[in-house]
Write a protein that holds these residues in place. Structure first.
Motif, PDB file in Angstrom:
ATOM      1  N   ILE A   1       0.831  -1.200   0.000  1.00  0.00           N
ATOM      2  CA  ILE A   1       0.000   0.000   0.000  1.00  0.00           C
ATOM      3  C   ILE A   1       0.867   1.252   0.000  1.00  0.00           C
ATOM      4  CG2 ILE A   1      -1.579   1.345   1.460  1.00  0.00           C
ATOM      5  CD1 ILE A   1      -2.867  -1.301   2.278  1.00  0.00           C
ATOM      6  N   THR A   2       0.479   2.217  -0.836  1.00  0.00           N
ATOM      7  CA  THR A   2       1.138   3.520  -0.866  1.00  0.00           C
ATOM      8  C   THR A   2       0.104   4.631  -0.690  1.00  0.00           C
ATOM      9  OG1 THR A   2       0.990   3.546  -3.295  1.00  0.00           O
ATOM     10  CG2 THR A   2       3.058   2.767  -2.328  1.00  0.00           C
ATOM     11  N   PRO A   3       0.505   5.719   0.001  1.00  0.00           N
ATOM     12  CA  PRO A   3       1.743   5.901   0.762  1.00  0.00           C
ATOM     13  C   PRO A   3       1.858   4.856   1.872  1.00  0.00           C
ATOM     14  CG  PRO A   3       0.607   7.995   0.446  1.00  0.00           C
ATOM     15  CD  PRO A   3      -0.346   6.932   0.041  1.00  0.00           C
ATOM     16  N   THR A   4       3.114   4.512   2.222  1.00  0.00           N
ATOM     17  CA  THR A   4       3.376   3.411   3.143  1.00  0.00           C
ATOM     18  C   THR A   4       2.773   3.689   4.519  1.00  0.00           C
ATOM     19  OG1 THR A   4       5.436   2.920   1.996  1.00  0.00           O
ATOM     20  CG2 THR A   4       5.187   2.033   4.207  1.00  0.00           C
TER      21      THR A   4
ATOM     22  N   THR B   1      -0.669   4.109  11.256  1.00  0.00           N
ATOM     23  CA  THR B   1       0.088   5.349  11.168  1.00  0.00           C
ATOM     24  C   THR B   1       0.870   5.320   9.872  1.00  0.00           C
ATOM     25  OG1 THR B   1       1.694   6.793  12.275  1.00  0.00           O
ATOM     26  CG2 THR B   1       2.096   4.436  12.396  1.00  0.00           C
ATOM     27  N   TYR B   2       1.038   6.456   9.267  1.00  0.00           N
ATOM     28  CA  TYR B   2       1.711   6.538   7.978  1.00  0.00           C
ATOM     29  C   TYR B   2       3.150   6.992   8.149  1.00  0.00           C
ATOM     30  CZ  TYR B   2      -2.439   5.705   5.172  1.00  0.00           C
ATOM     31  OH  TYR B   2      -3.531   5.111   4.580  1.00  0.00           O
ATOM     32  N   LEU B   3       4.048   6.331   7.429  1.00  0.00           N
ATOM     33  CA  LEU B   3       5.425   6.816   7.371  1.00  0.00           C
ATOM     34  C   LEU B   3       5.456   8.139   6.620  1.00  0.00           C
ATOM     35  CD1 LEU B   3       7.416   3.535   6.547  1.00  0.00           C
ATOM     36  CD2 LEU B   3       6.815   4.498   8.775  1.00  0.00           C
ATOM     37  N   GLN B   4       6.509   8.904   6.836  1.00  0.00           N
ATOM     38  CA  GLN B   4       6.651  10.208   6.215  1.00  0.00           C
ATOM     39  C   GLN B   4       7.808  10.185   5.222  1.00  0.00           C
ATOM     40  OE1 GLN B   4       4.382  12.686   6.798  1.00  0.00           O
ATOM     41  NE2 GLN B   4       3.390  11.069   7.996  1.00  0.00           N
ATOM     42  N   PRO B   5       7.780  11.079   4.209  1.00  0.00           N
ATOM     43  CA  PRO B   5       8.909  11.139   3.277  1.00  0.00           C
ATOM     44  C   PRO B   5      10.234  11.272   4.017  1.00  0.00           C
ATOM     45  CG  PRO B   5       7.108  12.497   2.481  1.00  0.00           C
ATOM     46  CD  PRO B   5       6.711  12.020   3.858  1.00  0.00           C
ATOM     47  N   GLY B   6      11.186  10.456   3.642  1.00  0.00           N
ATOM     48  CA  GLY B   6      12.473  10.425   4.315  1.00  0.00           C
ATOM     49  C   GLY B   6      12.606   9.313   5.331  1.00  0.00           C
ATOM     50  N   ASP B   7      11.477   8.764   5.803  1.00  0.00           N
ATOM     51  CA  ASP B   7      11.548   7.637   6.736  1.00  0.00           C
ATOM     52  C   ASP B   7      12.062   6.395   6.010  1.00  0.00           C
ATOM     53  OD1 ASP B   7      10.529   9.195   8.747  1.00  0.00           O
ATOM     54  OD2 ASP B   7       8.484   8.414   8.605  1.00  0.00           O
ATOM     55  N   PRO B   8      12.836   5.551   6.676  1.00  0.00           N
ATOM     56  CA  PRO B   8      13.277   4.297   6.052  1.00  0.00           C
ATOM     57  C   PRO B   8      12.085   3.447   5.629  1.00  0.00           C
ATOM     58  CG  PRO B   8      14.510   4.729   8.074  1.00  0.00           C
ATOM     59  CD  PRO B   8      13.398   5.736   8.025  1.00  0.00           C
ATOM     60  N   GLY B   9      12.126   2.959   4.393  1.00  0.00           N
ATOM     61  CA  GLY B   9      11.055   2.116   3.882  1.00  0.00           C
ATOM     62  C   GLY B   9       9.868   2.846   3.314  1.00  0.00           C
ATOM     63  N   TYR B  10       9.883   4.185   3.328  1.00  0.00           N
ATOM     64  CA  TYR B  10       8.738   4.938   2.826  1.00  0.00           C
ATOM     65  C   TYR B  10       8.647   4.849   1.305  1.00  0.00           C
ATOM     66  CZ  TYR B  10       5.772   8.894   1.544  1.00  0.00           C
ATOM     67  OH  TYR B  10       4.790   9.683   0.994  1.00  0.00           O
ATOM     68  N   VAL B  11       7.446   4.555   0.795  1.00  0.00           N
ATOM     69  CA  VAL B  11       7.158   4.599  -0.640  1.00  0.00           C
ATOM     70  C   VAL B  11       5.951   5.514  -0.824  1.00  0.00           C
ATOM     71  CG1 VAL B  11       6.503   3.299  -2.697  1.00  0.00           C
ATOM     72  CG2 VAL B  11       8.046   2.266  -1.013  1.00  0.00           C
ATOM     73  N   ASP B  12       6.111   6.519  -1.665  1.00  0.00           N
ATOM     74  CA  ASP B  12       5.025   7.484  -1.876  1.00  0.00           C
ATOM     75  C   ASP B  12       4.032   6.994  -2.915  1.00  0.00           C
ATOM     76  OD1 ASP B  12       4.111  10.424  -1.398  1.00  0.00           O
ATOM     77  OD2 ASP B  12       4.111  10.175  -3.594  1.00  0.00           O
ATOM     78  N   HIS B  13       4.536   6.427  -4.037  1.00  0.00           N
ATOM     79  CA  HIS B  13       3.679   5.994  -5.135  1.00  0.00           C
ATOM     80  C   HIS B  13       4.492   5.077  -6.035  1.00  0.00           C
ATOM     81  CE1 HIS B  13       5.883   9.495  -6.690  1.00  0.00           C
ATOM     82  NE2 HIS B  13       5.777   8.917  -7.886  1.00  0.00           N
ATOM     83  N   TYR B  14       3.863   4.546  -7.054  1.00  0.00           N
ATOM     84  CA  TYR B  14       4.542   3.707  -8.039  1.00  0.00           C
ATOM     85  C   TYR B  14       4.563   4.418  -9.389  1.00  0.00           C
ATOM     86  CZ  TYR B  14       3.849  -0.055  -4.642  1.00  0.00           C
ATOM     87  OH  TYR B  14       3.853  -0.831  -3.503  1.00  0.00           O
TER      88      TYR B  14
END
Length: 319
Positions: A41-44, A55-68
């Protein structure tokens, strides 16, 4: 009768004239074997331990994917970005924009109404937990028109006084929203922001629906899946197709959304090649179409099997 025939002939003749469509269409199945489906699932997002929410990871967090991002390698052109997309749950039962849908199926006649859908009612929690869909990705820099999918955060501003703070469908505990504020907020969302439709999944309340990730439909216990991707590029000289899990939201802001950007710093999670090591792209086995299989380059159990209609302006194959 002759005049009618002539009129119909001329109408059909001129209605077919115009610029032919030089794009392509990809009909595909996306499936996973030994992977955790919700990890796609994105955002991760990650589940909150001991709670029903996320809870959603934020840009810059390890493992974060925004989109494909879907790419093609095209002979003579290099790489071309074809499509940006998300993988989302088919339905999110606590989403603010699904709390004031009138329940037209209620026929008990009790009370004056209006009556709204109880999204904690089956099969909606199962659809949230078990069915993933491939949908459009909205631009990332348009403020509340794309509030993101962490409604546990931004939706707090729409809650009514005294609303429960931790929704849980297992106890039928639901958020209570202010109707007018919620409806006004949801009315201004971007057209590509995805909100599932409990009446008809293939026609979302917002966003563009590309299809379902392969799995089991919890409503019928039958296998389901299938994607249909309209591509505006001529792929007749394609030598590879690949998908990148992209962590940078700026790549789909309003300035970059339609640009043919080269791949960024994201990870290639699926790839097929015409004459290479990863997956395959077969241009010979079937008449009028190509067949391919994208695989994970590190061997994880993620697969994208597809049929490519590459010459829709001249191809006589019906689909």
């Amino acid at each position: 009768m002759k005049r009618l025939f002539a009129f119909l002939f001329l109408t059909s003749f001129f209605s077919c004239q115009g610029e032919p469509f030089h794009g392509s269409r990809i009909i595909a199945n996306l499936y996973y074997a030994n992977l955790d489906g919700p990890s796609l699932i994105t955002p991760t997002r990650v589940r909150v331990p001991g709670q029903s929410g996320y809870t959603y990871l934020q840009p810059g967090d390890p493992g974060y994917v925004d989109h494909y991002e879907l790419y093609a390698g095209i002979d003579g052109l290099g790489t071309v970005r074809l499509l940006n997309f998300h993988i989302r749950p088919a339905i999110e039962v606590h989403h603010p924009c699904l709390q004031f849908l009138e329940d037209t199926t209620r026929l008990d006649g009790e009370g004056e109404g209006p009556f709204y859908f109880n999204m904690c009612r089956n099969p909606y929690p199962d659809l949230e937990n078990q069915m993933l869909v491939v949908v459009s990705a909205p631009p990332t820099d348009i403020g509340t028109a794309n509030p993101g999918y962490d409604f546990y955060d931004w939706g707090a501003d729409l809650l009514a006084p005294g609303s429960p703070t931790t929704p849980d469908c297992s106890t039928n505990t639901r958020y209570q929203y202010v109707k007018e504020a919620t409806e006004a907020f949801c009315a201004q969302l971007h057209k590509h922001y995805y909100i599932g439709n409990p009446f008809q999944l293939t026609k979302p309340l917002s966003g563009e629906f590309h299809g379902v990730v392969d799995g089991i439909d919890p409503r019928t216990n039958l296998a389901t899946g299938g994607l249909s991707l309209a591509i505006e590029y001529d792929l007749s000289k394609a030598t590879s197709l690949f998908i990148v899990a992209e962590p940078d939201p700026a790549r789909i802001n309003t300035d970059n959304y339609h640009l043919n950007l080269p791949p960024g710093q994201g990870e290639v999670v699926l790839i097929s090649e015409l004459n290479g090591y990863y997956g395959y792209l077969d241009k010979q086995s079937f008449d009028g179409v190509w067949h391919g299989l994208m695989v994970h380059p590190q061997g994880l159990g993620l697969y994208f099997e597809f049929t490519l209609y590459h010459d829709l302006d001249t191809d006589s194959v019906w689909f």
